[in-house]
Every structure is written in C-alpha cells, then in structure tokens.
Design an enzyme around this catalytic site. Structure first.
Site, PDB file in Angstrom:
ATOM      1  N   SER A 141       0.862  -1.189   0.000  1.00  0.00           N
ATOM      2  CA  SER A 141       0.000   0.000   0.000  1.00  0.00           C
ATOM      3  C   SER A 141       0.894   1.234   0.000  1.00  0.00           C
ATOM      4  CB  SER A 141      -0.848   0.003   1.279  1.00  0.00           C
ATOM      5  OG  SER A 141      -1.551   1.210   1.425  1.00  0.00           O
ATOM      6  N   TYR A 154      -1.981  -0.818  10.584  1.00  0.00           N
ATOM      7  CA  TYR A 154      -2.045  -1.140   9.148  1.00  0.00           C
ATOM      8  C   TYR A 154      -0.741  -0.712   8.474  1.00  0.00           C
ATOM      9  CZ  TYR A 154      -3.810  -1.171   4.313  1.00  0.00           C
ATOM     10  OH  TYR A 154      -4.001  -1.412   2.972  1.00  0.00           O
TER      11      TYR A 154
HETATM   12  N1  NAP Z   1      -8.602  -0.733  -1.722  1.00  0.00           N
HETATM   13  C1  NAP Z   1      -7.598   0.070  -1.450  1.00  0.00           C
HETATM   14  O1  NAP Z   1      -7.737   1.306  -1.540  1.00  0.00           O
HETATM   15  C2  NAP Z   1      -6.263  -0.502  -1.045  1.00  0.00           C
HETATM   16  C3  NAP Z   1      -5.192   0.390  -0.938  1.00  0.00           C
HETATM   17  C4  NAP Z   1      -3.953  -0.112  -0.560  1.00  0.00           C
HETATM   18  C5  NAP Z   1      -3.759  -1.449  -0.337  1.00  0.00           C
HETATM   19  N2  NAP Z   1      -4.836  -2.306  -0.445  1.00  0.00           N
HETATM   20  C6  NAP Z   1      -4.593  -3.729  -0.154  1.00  0.00           C
HETATM   21  O2  NAP Z   1      -5.181  -4.529  -1.157  1.00  0.00           O
HETATM   22  C7  NAP Z   1      -5.430  -5.834  -0.638  1.00  0.00           C
HETATM   23  C8  NAP Z   1      -6.829  -6.260  -1.058  1.00  0.00           C
HETATM   24  O3  NAP Z   1      -7.763  -5.405  -0.435  1.00  0.00           O
HETATM   25  P1  NAP Z   1      -9.101  -4.905  -1.163  1.00  0.00           P
HETATM   26  O4  NAP Z   1      -9.011  -3.439  -1.282  1.00  0.00           O
HETATM   27  O5  NAP Z   1      -9.382  -5.718  -2.348  1.00  0.00           O
HETATM   28  O6  NAP Z   1     -10.147  -5.159   0.042  1.00  0.00           O
HETATM   29  P2  NAP Z   1     -11.326  -6.227   0.200  1.00  0.00           P
HETATM   30  O7  NAP Z   1     -12.262  -6.113  -0.939  1.00  0.00           O
HETATM   31  O8  NAP Z   1     -11.837  -6.021   1.582  1.00  0.00           O
HETATM   32  O9  NAP Z   1     -10.578  -7.621   0.096  1.00  0.00           O
HETATM   33  C9  NAP Z   1      -9.825  -8.162   1.149  1.00  0.00           C
HETATM   34  C10 NAP Z   1      -9.662  -9.639   0.915  1.00  0.00           C
HETATM   35  O10 NAP Z   1      -8.844 -10.194   1.955  1.00  0.00           O
HETATM   36  C11 NAP Z   1      -9.458 -11.398   2.406  1.00  0.00           C
HETATM   37  N3  NAP Z   1      -9.080 -11.684   3.792  1.00  0.00           N
HETATM   38  C12 NAP Z   1      -9.220 -10.909   4.881  1.00  0.00           C
HETATM   39  N4  NAP Z   1      -8.810 -11.562   5.981  1.00  0.00           N
HETATM   40  C13 NAP Z   1      -8.392 -12.793   5.568  1.00  0.00           C
HETATM   41  C14 NAP Z   1      -7.869 -13.928   6.227  1.00  0.00           C
HETATM   42  N5  NAP Z   1      -7.679 -13.961   7.564  1.00  0.00           N
HETATM   43  N6  NAP Z   1      -7.563 -15.019   5.484  1.00  0.00           N
HETATM   44  C15 NAP Z   1      -7.747 -15.024   4.151  1.00  0.00           C
HETATM   45  N7  NAP Z   1      -8.238 -13.979   3.465  1.00  0.00           N
HETATM   46  C16 NAP Z   1      -8.568 -12.880   4.174  1.00  0.00           C
HETATM   47  C17 NAP Z   1     -10.962 -11.148   2.259  1.00  0.00           C
HETATM   48  O11 NAP Z   1     -11.662 -12.378   2.121  1.00  0.00           O
HETATM   49  P3  NAP Z   1     -12.534 -13.111   3.235  1.00  0.00           P
HETATM   50  O12 NAP Z   1     -13.171 -12.050   4.080  1.00  0.00           O
HETATM   51  O13 NAP Z   1     -13.499 -13.919   2.440  1.00  0.00           O
HETATM   52  O14 NAP Z   1     -11.541 -13.946   3.985  1.00  0.00           O
HETATM   53  C18 NAP Z   1     -10.987 -10.381   0.943  1.00  0.00           C
HETATM   54  O15 NAP Z   1     -11.027 -11.285  -0.136  1.00  0.00           O
HETATM   55  C19 NAP Z   1      -5.232  -5.721   0.884  1.00  0.00           C
HETATM   56  O16 NAP Z   1      -3.986  -6.281   1.226  1.00  0.00           O
HETATM   57  C20 NAP Z   1      -5.222  -4.229   1.125  1.00  0.00           C
HETATM   58  O17 NAP Z   1      -4.471  -3.866   2.271  1.00  0.00           O
HETATM   59  C21 NAP Z   1      -6.082  -1.863  -0.798  1.00  0.00           C
END
Ligand code: NAP
Length: 265
Positions: A141, A154
């Site tokens: 991130s 985070y």
């Molecule tokens: N969206 C943004 O603006 C942004 C910015 C910077 C970085 N990121 C990073 O991008 C990545 C994906 O996030 P996203 O934005 O796509 O959010 P999201 O839609 O909330 O997806 C998060 C994913 O992580 C999974 N997860 C959470 N806890 C878990 C666990 N204990 N075991 C296995 N899977 C788990 C969730 O699946 P389940 O709940 O089904 O387990 C879900 O599929 C993350 O690492 C996040 O920090 C996102």
C-alpha cells in the site's frame, strides 16, 4: 501471453482487488487457485471468471491458520503440479487512533497482513526453488511507504512486508525467482467495511477516499502489466502517490501535511 497457462494462486480472492485479479488473469489464460475465508464469495468469483472447473481450484484458507498452509500448497500441487505466481493480497485495514486502540487489534493486523503472507511464502518457496521459477506478488500500500493517522497498525504491517520481501528478493533473485511489491493508492473496493476499529470490530462503513479512488479493473490491469515486466516495486493510484515522493525528497514537508490532515470518522 505472460499469464497464459500459468498457475496463479490469489489470496483475498473473494472481493475487491483479488476478485478483479481473478477475472483478468482468467481472461489472459491463467489457471487459478482462489483463496479467502468466505466460500460462497469464492464460488461467486469462480463463476465470474468463466473458467471451466478443471482450470480452477477453490481453496478456502484463513491466512492466519499457518498450520494448515503447507497442506494447502500440497492441494495446489496435486491439482496443477506447479505454482507460477502467488498473489499475496489478503488484507484488512484499520480506523483508530493509537491512544484508543486495543493491543489485540495490532496483533490481528500483523497476523493477517504480515504473518499470513510470510507463512504462505515460506510454504510455497521450496516448490518455486525446485522449479527454478516463480513469482511472488505482494499487495502492499502507499501506507507501506508512509505512516498516516488512524492506520498505525495497518501502516506497520505494510511497512513490514517491504522489509521481508526486499530481503527475500535479494536471497532468491539468482534462483530465477521474482518478487514484485505493489503499492496501491485509493482503489474502489469495500476494504473500509472490514477495517478494524479501536476495539477490533468491523468499521462497517464505506470510505470517501476508496469511493472516489481508481476503478479496480483499471488498477488490476496496471498491476498485471508491472508483474509481467517483473518490476520490483510499483505505485498505482492517483494524487495520493505524491506522498511517497514527498517522503523520499521532502520528508519534513510531508510530515507537516500529514499532521494537519483531516480524517474521516
Ligand atoms: N482498496 C484500497 O484502496 C487498497 C489500498 C492499498 C492497499 N490495499 C490492499 O489490497 C489488498 C486487497 O484489499 P481490497 O481493497 O481488495 O479489500 P477487500 O475487498 O476487503 O478484500 C480483502 C480480501 O482479503 C481477504 N481476507 C481478509 N482476511 C483474511 C484472512 N484472515 N484469510 C484469508 N483472506 C482474508 C478477504 O476475504 P474473506 O473475508 O473472504 O476472507 C478479501 O477477499 C489488501 O492487502 C489491502 O491492504 C487496498
């Protein structure tokens, strides 16, 4: 053609970036392993990829259950015989000030965002070393490069990923393995919904920054181009990426900007 016929394992595949990765990688001819905790959501994503059953493995996994991970690696090998890419993408965010945050929230953020990625990497590494080929793709991130208010745990977990995966890259680069660290800015996903509040409960609200961020398909298309080029570290997002460059060249200025930044509550 980079991903054609390749085996790509995606964690966090049930939503957001992981879901969009699954759909785009399938479109580019990859075979997929989809992991997350929610099986119904994984099934929904599997259908959305349009892949035939023999091209796809739904592999439910809680990345904090480290004892189960070696067995899951074995499941992938039994099904596909190799692992070309591991997208270490599962993650949760945070919405709380240090002063009010329950210590257990810090443990949880590190368990999911950092130790989960380390555990899967250690389990998949011997396979990739034996193959003399393999690529770890880490979703960090902008918060992996700078520290911001209400994200202390985070940001710490994402910074930790850089230390670990820069070290891994140095260890395995001469064995034919790649490591790409991707730093998204604000991307349109539901990540704020599952963010932990001070007591460890889900924040449960959508966040203006994500809502106004980059569409997730556009993000994923740029992410996969960077992976195909074997880039070591890449920043993808909008104006918020400026923070990374300010940190590098004008850290004092960034510090003054961040301390006066109004946060959502
Ligand atoms: N969206 C943004 O603006 C942004 C910015 C910077 C970085 N990121 C990073 O991008 C990545 C994906 O996030 P996203 O934005 O796509 O959010 P999201 O839609 O909330 O997806 C998060 C994913 O992580 C999974 N997860 C959470 N806890 C878990 C666990 N204990 N075991 C296995 N899977 C788990 C969730 O699946 P389940 O709940 O089904 O387990 C879900 O599929 C993350 O690492 C996040 O920090 C996102």
């Amino acid at each position: 053609m980079t991903f054609h016929h390749k085996v790509a394992w995606i964690t966090g595949a049930s939503s957001g970036i992981g879901e969009a990765l699954a759909i785009e990688l399938a479109r580019q001819g990859a075979r997929l392993v989809l992991s997350a905790r929610r099986i119904d959501e994984l099934q929904r994503v599997a259908t959305a990829t349009g892949l035939e059953a023999d091209q796809l493995l739904i592999l439910p996994l809680d990345v904090t259950d480290e004892a189960s991970i070696p067995e899951r690696v074995n499941d992938v090998l039994i099904r596909f015989g190799k692992i070309d890419y591991v997208f270490l993408n599962a993650g949760i965010s945070q919405r709380s000030f240090v002063q009010e945050t329950n210590f257990a929230v810090y443990r949880r953020l590190m368990e999911v965002n950092f130790f989960g990625a380390v555990a899967l990497t250690q389990a998949a590494l011997p396979v990739m070393l034996a193959q003399k080929k393999g690529h770890f793709v880490v979703t960090s991130s902008v918060s992996g490069k700078i520290g911001v208010r209400q994200r202390s745990g985070y940001c710490a977990s994402k910074h930790a990923l850089h230390g670990f995966f820069d070290s891994l890259r140095a260890e395995v680069a001469n064995d034919g393995l790649n490591v790409t660290i991707v730093c998204p800015g604000y991307i349109q996903t539901p990540i704020s919904q599952s963010a932990l509040d001070a007591s460890g409960y889900a924040y449960g609200r959508s966040d203006k920054h994500q809502a106004e961020g980059m569409p997730v398909d556009r993000f994923v298309s740029r992410m996969l181009k960077a992976v195909a080029k074997e880039r070591e570290e890449v920043y993808i997002g909008g104006r918020e990426l400026t923070g990374i460059y300010l940190k590098r060249f004008f850290p004092g200025l960034l510090s003054r900007i961040l301390r006066n930044r109004i946060v959502e509550q």
